[in-house]
Design a protein around this motif. Structure first.
Motif, mmCIF file in Angstrom:
data_model
loop_
_atom_site.group_PDB
_atom_site.id
_atom_site.type_symbol
_atom_site.label_atom_id
_atom_site.label_comp_id
_atom_site.label_asym_id
_atom_site.label_seq_id
_atom_site.Cartn_x
_atom_site.Cartn_y
_atom_site.Cartn_z
ATOM 1 N N GLY A 247 25.691 34.741 40.444
ATOM 2 C CA GLY A 247 25.532 35.969 39.866
ATOM 3 C C GLY A 247 25.717 37.041 40.908
ATOM 4 O O GLY A 247 26.684 38.021 40.945
ATOM 5 N N PRO A 248 24.928 37.111 41.890
ATOM 6 C CA PRO A 248 24.754 38.162 42.863
ATOM 7 C C PRO A 248 26.188 38.118 43.523
ATOM 8 O O PRO A 248 26.785 39.290 43.906
ATOM 9 C CB PRO A 248 23.916 37.702 43.900
ATOM 10 N N ILE A 249 26.776 37.334 43.890
ATOM 11 C CA ILE A 249 28.083 37.305 44.715
ATOM 12 C C ILE A 249 29.274 37.635 43.484
ATOM 13 O O ILE A 249 30.166 38.427 43.866
ATOM 14 C CB ILE A 249 28.400 35.881 45.248
ATOM 15 N N HIS A 250 29.167 37.172 42.469
ATOM 16 C CA HIS A 250 30.131 37.490 41.466
ATOM 17 C C HIS A 250 30.328 39.112 41.120
ATOM 18 O O HIS A 250 31.222 39.680 40.992
ATOM 19 C CB HIS A 250 29.993 36.949 40.079
ATOM 20 N N GLN A 251 28.951 39.601 41.334
ATOM 21 C CA GLN A 251 28.674 41.102 41.155
ATOM 22 C C GLN A 251 29.706 41.815 42.132
ATOM 23 O O GLN A 251 30.243 42.906 42.054
ATOM 24 C CB GLN A 251 27.484 41.617 41.351
ATOM 25 N N VAL A 252 29.736 41.635 43.213
ATOM 26 C CA VAL A 252 30.413 42.190 44.184
ATOM 27 C C VAL A 252 31.625 41.662 44.913
ATOM 28 O O VAL A 252 32.104 42.525 45.765
ATOM 29 C CB VAL A 252 29.407 42.334 45.526
ATOM 30 N N PHE A 253 31.940 40.615 44.623
ATOM 31 C CA PHE A 253 33.227 39.972 45.229
ATOM 32 C C PHE A 253 34.305 40.901 44.864
ATOM 33 O O PHE A 253 35.337 41.108 45.731
ATOM 34 C CB PHE A 253 33.439 38.645 44.760
ATOM 35 N N GLY A 254 34.445 41.694 43.718
ATOM 36 C CA GLY A 254 35.757 42.347 43.355
ATOM 37 C C GLY A 254 36.020 43.637 44.390
ATOM 38 O O GLY A 254 36.848 43.805 44.471
ATOM 39 N N GLU A 255 34.730 44.203 44.767
ATOM 40 C CA GLU A 255 34.745 45.209 45.762
ATOM 41 C C GLU A 255 34.640 44.814 47.124
ATOM 42 O O GLU A 255 35.307 45.338 48.058
ATOM 43 C CB GLU A 255 33.673 46.356 45.307
ATOM 44 N N ALA A 256 33.914 43.845 47.757
ATOM 45 C CA ALA A 256 33.655 43.474 49.014
ATOM 46 C C ALA A 256 34.420 42.488 49.602
ATOM 47 O O ALA A 256 34.760 42.558 50.831
ATOM 48 C CB ALA A 256 32.106 42.835 49.087
ATOM 49 N N LEU A 257 34.941 41.462 48.751
ATOM 50 C CA LEU A 257 35.815 40.341 49.128
ATOM 51 C C LEU A 257 37.142 40.301 48.896
ATOM 52 O O LEU A 257 38.034 40.204 49.733
ATOM 53 C CB LEU A 257 35.072 39.195 48.755
ATOM 54 N N ALA A 258 37.612 40.685 47.303
ATOM 55 C CA ALA A 258 38.746 40.538 47.004
ATOM 56 C C ALA A 258 40.003 41.523 47.796
ATOM 57 O O ALA A 258 40.999 41.061 48.165
ATOM 58 C CB ALA A 258 39.001 41.010 45.628
ATOM 59 N N PRO A 259 39.698 42.730 48.076
ATOM 60 C CA PRO A 259 40.590 43.447 48.616
ATOM 61 C C PRO A 259 41.045 43.153 50.107
ATOM 62 O O PRO A 259 41.937 43.169 50.473
ATOM 63 C CB PRO A 259 40.025 44.801 48.847
ATOM 64 N N ASP A 274 36.280 36.586 33.893
ATOM 65 C CA ASP A 274 36.621 37.982 34.364
ATOM 66 C C ASP A 274 36.722 38.191 35.737
ATOM 67 O O ASP A 274 37.102 39.450 35.994
ATOM 68 C CB ASP A 274 35.355 38.900 33.913
ATOM 69 N N SER A 275 37.006 37.275 36.491
ATOM 70 C CA SER A 275 36.997 37.151 37.817
ATOM 71 C C SER A 275 38.820 37.513 38.159
ATOM 72 O O SER A 275 39.104 38.225 39.236
ATOM 73 C CB SER A 275 36.724 36.072 38.545
ATOM 74 N N LEU A 276 39.445 37.288 37.175
ATOM 75 C CA LEU A 276 40.807 37.389 37.280
ATOM 76 C C LEU A 276 41.189 39.029 37.158
ATOM 77 O O LEU A 276 41.893 39.242 38.304
ATOM 78 C CB LEU A 276 41.554 36.917 35.958
ATOM 79 N N ALA A 277 40.431 39.755 36.681
ATOM 80 C CA ALA A 277 40.760 41.059 36.644
ATOM 81 C C ALA A 277 40.368 41.688 38.187
ATOM 82 O O ALA A 277 40.422 42.811 38.129
ATOM 83 C CB ALA A 277 40.299 42.057 35.603
ATOM 84 N N LYS A 278 39.533 41.210 38.938
ATOM 85 C CA LYS A 278 38.742 41.638 40.069
ATOM 86 C C LYS A 278 39.439 41.144 41.385
ATOM 87 O O LYS A 278 38.953 41.354 42.426
ATOM 88 C CB LYS A 278 37.261 41.178 40.075
ATOM 89 N N GLY A 279 40.491 40.128 41.033
ATOM 90 C CA GLY A 279 41.629 39.578 42.056
ATOM 91 C C GLY A 279 41.552 38.334 42.435
ATOM 92 O O GLY A 279 42.383 37.660 43.271
ATOM 93 N N ALA A 280 41.093 37.647 41.487
ATOM 94 C CA ALA A 280 41.354 36.139 41.448
ATOM 95 C C ALA A 280 42.498 35.845 41.120
ATOM 96 O O ALA A 280 43.342 36.299 40.088
ATOM 97 C CB ALA A 280 40.419 35.505 40.671
ATOM 98 N N PHE A 281 43.214 34.724 41.505
ATOM 99 C CA PHE A 281 44.708 34.363 41.070
ATOM 100 C C PHE A 281 44.590 33.127 39.845
ATOM 101 O O PHE A 281 45.606 33.082 39.350
ATOM 102 C CB PHE A 281 45.597 33.935 42.117
ATOM 103 N N ALA A 282 43.417 32.597 39.815
ATOM 104 C CA ALA A 282 43.284 31.385 38.755
ATOM 105 C C ALA A 282 41.818 31.287 38.525
ATOM 106 O O ALA A 282 40.952 31.764 39.292
ATOM 107 C CB ALA A 282 43.986 30.187 39.435
ATOM 108 N N HIS A 283 41.697 30.651 37.382
ATOM 109 C CA HIS A 283 40.302 30.461 37.241
ATOM 110 C C HIS A 283 40.023 29.003 36.071
ATOM 111 O O HIS A 283 41.091 28.851 35.503
ATOM 112 C CB HIS A 283 39.687 31.423 36.119
ATOM 113 N N TYR A 284 39.172 28.437 36.127
ATOM 114 C CA TYR A 284 39.153 27.064 35.234
ATOM 115 C C TYR A 284 37.594 27.080 34.825
ATOM 116 O O TYR A 284 36.620 27.005 35.683
ATOM 117 C CB TYR A 284 39.403 25.877 35.847
ATOM 118 N N GLY A 285 37.395 27.154 33.477
ATOM 119 C CA GLY A 285 36.107 27.306 33.020
ATOM 120 C C GLY A 285 36.195 27.718 31.528
ATOM 121 O O GLY A 285 37.120 27.693 31.023
ATOM 122 N N SER A 286 35.090 28.030 31.090
ATOM 123 C CA SER A 286 34.846 28.612 29.551
ATOM 124 C C SER A 286 35.185 30.081 29.651
ATOM 125 O O SER A 286 35.101 30.907 30.580
ATOM 126 C CB SER A 286 33.521 28.252 29.229
#
Length: 353
Positions: A247-259, A274-286
């Protein structure tokens, strides 16, 4: 003489008073039977149920929305009202336990943990003051002591085990198939969070089988990722990034890591949808909203009298592979044709940066 005739003859011999009583009974009995067969709606009609929701931050919203939508259907069916009070730590995990204690003091009908660390806090807060708790998702809920077993939780908690830790190997496999030329995969972990630490172990083991070097970077908090991202991620040591369910990493990766990763041309395989809208190119899960709706059905069982101790924990009913065409094109990734065919969904989610 036929059976019908014999019955009629017998009836004619009965006294009039008896016949009248029999007639009244035959008319009233179906109504009485109907009233005892359908008590549920009447028993719940116009009743108000109070939910106290503990969430680490606004990133938990998709699952909460799914929960509320399913509960609204329950309200329409039974004529009941649901009242929600939200206790939001707003990204400060140190506030979760104090907020959990506030929830216990407020005496709701059911407490809702929006995620795993919220379930941890409510587990501690309710040890001495049992209160029904439903977690919308949690990874490795048995291993972290939230429940006794999947089939028989045994305490006051039940909910949805996201299975995200176990999915780590599958996600790494997909990443390898999508980008067969990669050799070095970087992952971030907060070891004090059990699911994150477990994912790290599984990723390293899975990487060896796939011929990948998996580099685990242990962090103390999300703030460390924000301050050290440029030092930790470079093109010469990272071909791709795999996000763990943390959770904590997920909260900030869109601003701290993805750019930063996008600027370096490093693709990110996301943890939640919801990681896709923050800069991930793919996702696998529910799908997070589906997890919330599934958890609502467990909460309904509690409202109808079941104990969390006897309600088996469930795993998501469906997993999907989702590709983000926007990021794939932006990063100029050349995915094999079979990957496009394997995808359950293809979205165009362009991040804000």
């Amino acid at each position: 003489m036929s059976a019908m005739s014999a019955t009629s003859v017998t009836a004619r011999r009965l006294p009039c008073r008896t016949l009248l009583l029999a007639l009244l009974t035959s008319l009233l009995l179906p109504t009485f039977a109907l009233s005892i067969q359908q008590p549920t709606n009447g028993a719940h009609h116009n009743k108000q149920y109070r939910f106290a929701v503990l969430l680490a931050g606004d990133h938990r919203t998709p699952r909460i929305d799914g929960f509320k939508q399913e509960m609204a259907r329950h309200g329409d069916q039974y004529g009941v009202h649901h009242v929600y009070t939200f206790f939001n730590a707003e990204g400060n995990s140190s506030q979760l336990l104090p907020l959990a204690r506030q929830i216990v003091a407020s005496h709701p009908d059911v407490a809702i943990a929006a995620g795993g660390i919220e379930a941890d806090a409510l587990k501690l807060a309710t040890d001495e003051a049992p209160l029904p708790v439903v977690f919308l998702f949690s990874a490795s809920c048995v291993e972290r002591g939230q429940i006794e077993s999947i089939r028989h939780p045994g305490g006051n908690l039940t909910g949805i085990d996201s299975n995200d830790t176990v999915l780590t190997e599958k996600r790494l496999w997909y990443l390898h198939k999508m980008l067969p030329g990669i050799k070095h995969v970087t992952c971030f972990s907060i070891p004090t969070i059990g699911s994150s630490a477990e994912s790290a172990v599984l990723a390293v083991e899975a990487g060896k089988k796939l011929g990948l070097e998996v580099r685990i970077i242990d962090l103390e908090s999300k703030d460390e990722l924000k301050s050290k991202a440029q030092q930790l991620v470079r093109r010469d040591n990272t071909d791709a990034i795999l996000l763990f369910p943390c959770g904590p990493i997920h909260q900030v990766f869109g601003e701290a890591l993805a750019p930063l990763a996008t600027e370096l041309g490093i693709p990110i395989f996301g943890d939640f949808d919801d990681s896709l809208a923050k800069g991930a190119f793919a996702h696998y899960g529910s799908l997070q909203s589906a997890d919330g709706a599934q958890a609502a059905r467990l909460a309904i069982k509690i409202l109808h009298g079941a104990s969390p101790a006897d309600i088996p924990v469930e795993i998501p009913q469906h997993y999907e592979l989702v590709l983000n065409r926007s990021m794939i094109e932006r990063l100029k990734l050349n995915l094999p044709p079979q990957i496009w065919r394997l995808a359950d969904r293809i979205v165009d989610a362009a991040p804000a940066f």
